[in-house]
Structure formats: C-alpha cells, structure tokens
Design a protein around this motif. Structure first.
Motif, PDB file in Angstrom:
ATOM      1  N   LEU A 204       0.846  -1.191   0.000  1.00 25.29           N
ATOM      2  CA  LEU A 204       0.000   0.000   0.000  1.00 25.29           C
ATOM      3  C   LEU A 204       0.884   1.244   0.000  1.00 25.29           C
ATOM      4  CD1 LEU A 204      -2.846   1.170   0.130  1.00 25.29           C
ATOM      5  CD2 LEU A 204      -2.722   0.996   2.630  1.00 25.29           C
ATOM      6  N   SER A 205       0.790   2.029  -1.087  1.00 23.26           N
ATOM      7  CA  SER A 205       1.633   3.214  -1.248  1.00 23.26           C
ATOM      8  C   SER A 205       0.934   4.503  -0.819  1.00 23.26           C
ATOM      9  CB  SER A 205       2.077   3.354  -2.712  1.00 23.26           C
ATOM     10  OG  SER A 205       2.716   2.183  -3.167  1.00 23.26           O
ATOM     11  N   GLN A 206      -0.359   4.600  -1.073  1.00 20.23           N
ATOM     12  CA  GLN A 206      -1.137   5.780  -0.724  1.00 20.23           C
ATOM     13  C   GLN A 206      -2.488   5.334  -0.195  1.00 20.23           C
ATOM     14  OE1 GLN A 206       0.026   8.925  -0.933  1.00 20.23           O
ATOM     15  NE2 GLN A 206       1.948   8.342  -1.952  1.00 20.23           N
ATOM     16  N   ASP A 207      -2.994   6.071   0.805  1.00 18.25           N
ATOM     17  CA  ASP A 207      -4.268   5.705   1.410  1.00 18.25           C
ATOM     18  C   ASP A 207      -4.982   6.978   1.863  1.00 18.25           C
ATOM     19  OD1 ASP A 207      -6.383   4.366   2.516  1.00 18.25           O
ATOM     20  OD2 ASP A 207      -5.244   3.370   4.095  1.00 18.25           O
ATOM     21  N   GLN A 208      -6.128   7.267   1.251  1.00 19.05           N
ATOM     22  CA  GLN A 208      -6.875   8.481   1.557  1.00 19.05           C
ATOM     23  C   GLN A 208      -8.299   8.103   1.944  1.00 19.05           C
ATOM     24  OE1 GLN A 208      -5.847  11.876   1.431  1.00 19.05           O
ATOM     25  NE2 GLN A 208      -7.816  12.143   2.470  1.00 19.05           N
ATOM     26  N   SER A 209      -8.804   8.683   3.042  1.00 28.41           N
ATOM     27  CA  SER A 209     -10.152   8.377   3.517  1.00 28.41           C
ATOM     28  C   SER A 209     -11.059   9.582   3.384  1.00 28.41           C
ATOM     29  CB  SER A 209     -10.117   7.923   4.986  1.00 28.41           C
ATOM     30  OG  SER A 209      -9.380   6.736   5.133  1.00 28.41           O
ATOM     31  N   TYR A 210     -12.354   9.293   3.211  1.00 30.57           N
ATOM     32  CA  TYR A 210     -13.371  10.333   3.127  1.00 30.57           C
ATOM     33  C   TYR A 210     -14.579   9.913   3.954  1.00 30.57           C
ATOM     34  CZ  TYR A 210     -10.631  11.891  -0.902  1.00 30.57           C
ATOM     35  OH  TYR A 210      -9.607  12.309  -1.715  1.00 30.57           O
ATOM     36  N   LEU A 211     -15.389  10.902   4.327  1.00 27.92           N
ATOM     37  CA  LEU A 211     -16.613  10.664   5.084  1.00 27.92           C
ATOM     38  C   LEU A 211     -16.336   9.821   6.326  1.00 27.92           C
ATOM     39  CD1 LEU A 211     -19.242  10.076   2.231  1.00 27.92           C
ATOM     40  CD2 LEU A 211     -18.705  12.188   3.468  1.00 27.92           C
ATOM     41  N   ALA A 212     -15.373  10.278   7.113  1.00 24.85           N
ATOM     42  CA  ALA A 212     -15.020   9.642   8.395  1.00 24.85           C
ATOM     43  C   ALA A 212     -14.544   8.202   8.231  1.00 24.85           C
ATOM     44  CB  ALA A 212     -16.196   9.697   9.364  1.00 24.85           C
ATOM     45  N   GLY A 213     -14.052   7.861   7.036  1.00 29.24           N
ATOM     46  CA  GLY A 213     -13.513   6.529   6.811  1.00 29.24           C
ATOM     47  C   GLY A 213     -14.447   5.594   6.062  1.00 29.24           C
ATOM     48  N   LEU A 214     -15.645   6.069   5.694  1.00 31.68           N
ATOM     49  CA  LEU A 214     -16.574   5.236   4.937  1.00 31.68           C
ATOM     50  C   LEU A 214     -16.051   4.950   3.534  1.00 31.68           C
ATOM     51  CD1 LEU A 214     -19.366   3.887   4.534  1.00 31.68           C
ATOM     52  CD2 LEU A 214     -20.237   6.149   3.869  1.00 31.68           C
ATOM     53  N   LEU A 215     -15.336   5.915   2.950  1.00 30.82           N
ATOM     54  CA  LEU A 215     -14.768   5.764   1.610  1.00 30.82           C
ATOM     55  C   LEU A 215     -13.249   5.762   1.702  1.00 30.82           C
ATOM     56  CD1 LEU A 215     -16.969   8.325  -0.363  1.00 30.82           C
ATOM     57  CD2 LEU A 215     -17.390   5.883  -0.021  1.00 30.82           C
ATOM     58  N   ARG A 216     -12.605   4.903   0.913  1.00 28.72           N
ATOM     59  CA  ARG A 216     -11.149   4.852   0.892  1.00 28.72           C
ATOM     60  C   ARG A 216     -10.647   4.824  -0.539  1.00 28.72           C
ATOM     61  NH1 ARG A 216      -8.598   0.709   5.178  1.00 28.72           N
ATOM     62  NH2 ARG A 216      -6.811   2.064   4.812  1.00 28.72           N
ATOM     63  N   SER A 217      -9.644   5.627  -0.790  1.00 23.30           N
ATOM     64  CA  SER A 217      -8.943   5.618  -2.070  1.00 23.30           C
ATOM     65  C   SER A 217      -7.521   5.147  -1.804  1.00 23.30           C
ATOM     66  CB  SER A 217      -8.931   7.018  -2.685  1.00 23.30           C
ATOM     67  OG  SER A 217      -8.076   7.059  -3.808  1.00 23.30           O
ATOM     68  N   GLN A 218      -7.108   4.084  -2.488  1.00 23.69           N
ATOM     69  CA  GLN A 218      -5.800   3.482  -2.228  1.00 23.69           C
ATOM     70  C   GLN A 218      -5.010   3.298  -3.510  1.00 23.69           C
ATOM     71  OE1 GLN A 218      -6.833  -0.164  -0.151  1.00 23.69           O
ATOM     72  NE2 GLN A 218      -6.709   0.867   1.829  1.00 23.69           N
ATOM     73  N   LEU A 219      -3.696   3.407  -3.364  1.00 23.62           N
ATOM     74  CA  LEU A 219      -2.770   3.114  -4.451  1.00 23.62           C
ATOM     75  C   LEU A 219      -1.850   1.996  -3.988  1.00 23.62           C
ATOM     76  CD1 LEU A 219      -1.681   3.989  -7.279  1.00 23.62           C
ATOM     77  CD2 LEU A 219      -0.026   5.401  -6.034  1.00 23.62           C
ATOM     78  N   TRP A 220      -1.966   0.848  -4.630  1.00 22.37           N
ATOM     79  CA  TRP A 220      -1.128  -0.310  -4.337  1.00 22.37           C
ATOM     80  C   TRP A 220      -0.062  -0.440  -5.408  1.00 22.37           C
ATOM     81  CZ3 TRP A 220      -1.925  -3.843  -0.215  1.00 22.37           C
ATOM     82  CH2 TRP A 220      -3.054  -3.568   0.567  1.00 22.37           C
TER      83      TRP A 220
END
Length: 220
Positions: free
Chosen positions: A196-212
């Motif tokens: 896991l290189s990048q990890d971004q959360s939205y809406l208190a952690g309900l949504l996650r955007s990740q770069l593997w």
C-alpha cells in the motif's frame, strides 16, 4: 460493472444521479484522489469503470496512455463509449463486454483501476480475479482501488455498517447482486506482492482511495 451473477444495465442511466443524491461529490472525489500519482502509465486495465468519468480524466492527464476497459454491462459501456466519442481519447481505448472472471487479459499493464468494484465479489471470486489479472501486471505496476470501508471509530463504524448493509440490499434488489459483505482484498493483495503506497479516507472513513504497488523483484 463487470460482475458475475449481476446485471447493472438497469441502473446504468440513472447511476450518476443516484450517486450524487446519496453521496454528493464524494464518490467522484474518491475515484480521482490518486490521479496526481499517475503521471506516467502507458497501458491501463480498468475493471468496471462505469460511465467513464474517471477514464476521461485519466486519459486527459496522460496523453500517451492506452486502456482496456472490461465491463459486463452493455448499458454502462454504451455510456462510456458516448462520453469518449465526444473527446479526442476514443482511439486510445478498447472496450470489452465480458465477465471479469472469465475475460482473459490481452496485454501487460502498468496500471490497474477498480472503483467500487471489488466489493461486488465473494472472497473466493476475488482470489480468482487476482490470479487472472496480476500475472499481466508489470513489476512496479500500480493498482488504484476505491472502496467502501468500515471506519475505526466505533460510532462511525456503526453508522457505516448500516449504510453498507442498505447499499448491498438496494443493489441486490436492482441488479441481482448476491454479495452482502465487504471482502478483505488487502490481505489477498499483500500475499501477491503488492504494498500500500497511498491511502486516503473520506466521510469519516466510509470511503477509501488506495494506491497499491507491485514490488519490483530485486536485481540479480
């Protein structure tokens, strides 16, 4: 969406507006969160990209990129194709109407993208998908993933579980999707050599955007 035992044709046309009515701009922001890190891909594989909004932005940011798009929904691919035909990107994209578990990758990819897609599979199906796709990923390739998630905060987690349960029920009713729980895709990716290189959360952690990132084998 390129999902077995589900038909997303019925939700293709209203999907964008249903998305905005339920989550506002946050799903779109989650999809695009890793674009700044995608500066030099040459050949991408997009699994279930929906109506192509992300793909259009990806192609605009990378003028030499070509892409294969796999989706089992004829209606979704039609919307995507119409969007691309209004741009100069159309010649750089190949569309494949197919079940992702049955489609055989036709090239080598330095970028794989799946937005709100992996949560439509049972765990054993994800293992099958990864075993099919990852042999075609080049060393150092990126996999961009947008997904729903259960936050760490207990109150937010309780709230998120209710939302996710409602979404699964709604998509089960409208598309025939049988999955009812989020799979642990991270463990499967780790076992196959991705980090896991990048990890971004939205809406208190309900949504996650990740770069593997697929680890580059050491030089011999």
């Amino acid at each position: 969406m390129s999902v077995p035992n589900a038909n997303f044709d019925s939700v293709a046309r209203p999907y964008r507006w249903l998305e905005y009515m339920s989550f506002g701009p946050w799903l779109a922001r989650c999809r695009s969160a890793q674009l700044t890190h995608l500066t030099s891909p040459r050949h991408a594989l997009l699994l279930g990209d929906g109506d192509g909004r992300f793909l259009a932005r990806l192609l605009a940011a990378n003028p030499t990129l070509t892409a294969d798009v796999v989706d089992s929904s004829h209606a979704m691919l039609t919307l995507l194709d119409r969007r691309l035909r209004r741009s100069e990107f159309h010649q750089r994209v190949r569309l494949h109407q197919a079940d992702a578990l049955q489609w055989n990758p036709i090239g080598s990819y330095d970028l794989i993208v799946s937005h709100f897609f992996l949560d439509c599979f049972f765990p054993h199906q994800l293992e099958q998908l990864f075993d099919s796709v990852l042999p075609h990923a080049l060393p150092g390739a990126h996999w961009v993933i947008s997904e729903f998630a259960i936050p760490r905060n207990p109150f937010a987690a309780w709230f998120a579980r209710g939302i996710i349960r409602g979404l699964y029920r709604a998509f089960g009713w409208t598309t025939g999707l049988r999955v009812r729980a989020l799979p642990d895709y991270a463990a499967s990716l780790h076992r196959r050599g991705l980090t896991l290189s990048q990890d971004q959360s939205y809406l208190a952690g309900l949504l996650r955007s990740q770069l593997w990132t697929l680890r580059i084998p050491p030089q011999k």
